[in-house]
Scaffold this motif. Structure first.
Motif, PDB file in Angstrom:
ATOM      1  N   GLU A  56       0.918  -1.220  -0.058  1.00 15.95           N
ATOM      2  CA  GLU A  56      -0.055   0.178  -0.007  1.00 15.95           C
ATOM      3  C   GLU A  56       0.959   1.458   0.106  1.00 15.95           C
ATOM      4  O   GLU A  56       1.766   1.306   0.926  1.00 15.95           O
TER       5      GLU A  56
ATOM      6  N   ARG B  92       1.891   5.325  -0.596  1.00 21.25           N
ATOM      7  CA  ARG B  92       1.296   6.797  -0.271  1.00 21.25           C
ATOM      8  C   ARG B  92       2.385   7.804  -0.645  1.00 21.25           C
ATOM      9  O   ARG B  92       3.567   7.576  -0.771  1.00 21.25           O
TER      10      ARG B  92
ATOM     11  N   CYS C  42       5.921   2.687   0.870  1.00 19.95           N
ATOM     12  CA  CYS C  42       5.203   1.507   0.939  1.00 19.95           C
ATOM     13  C   CYS C  42       5.178   1.044   2.232  1.00 19.95           C
ATOM     14  O   CYS C  42       6.132   1.137   3.008  1.00 19.95           O
ATOM     15  N   THR C  43       3.897   0.254   2.901  1.00 18.60           N
ATOM     16  CA  THR C  43       3.817  -0.369   4.009  1.00 18.60           C
ATOM     17  C   THR C  43       4.935  -1.439   4.144  1.00 18.60           C
ATOM     18  O   THR C  43       5.151  -1.965   5.192  1.00 18.60           O
TER      19      THR C  43
END
Length: 58
Positions: free
Chosen positions: A18, A20, A32-33
């Motif tokens: 995920e 951002r 990213c995660t």
């Protein structure tokens, strides 16, 4: 196809990618995660492209 040539599926607890966008002054970068971080870019569109490429590479 030989058994060793097969790529196994990721484990069920593999991190989900995920991304951002993060603004840092005049620059934008993707994070990213999973811990990945893209290069700082002046163009937000390029940072989004970096994130899309990372997610596609998995």
């Amino acid at each position: 196809m030989a058994q060793q040539d097969r790529i196994p599926p990721p484990p069920p607890d593999a991190p989900v990618h995920e991304t951002r966008m993060v603004e840092q002054g005049r620059f934008c970068l993707a994070r990213c995660t999973c811990g990945w971080r893209g290069p700082a870019r002046r163009a937000r569109s390029q940072a989004r492209t970096d994130a899309a490429g990372h997610a596609a590479d998995g």
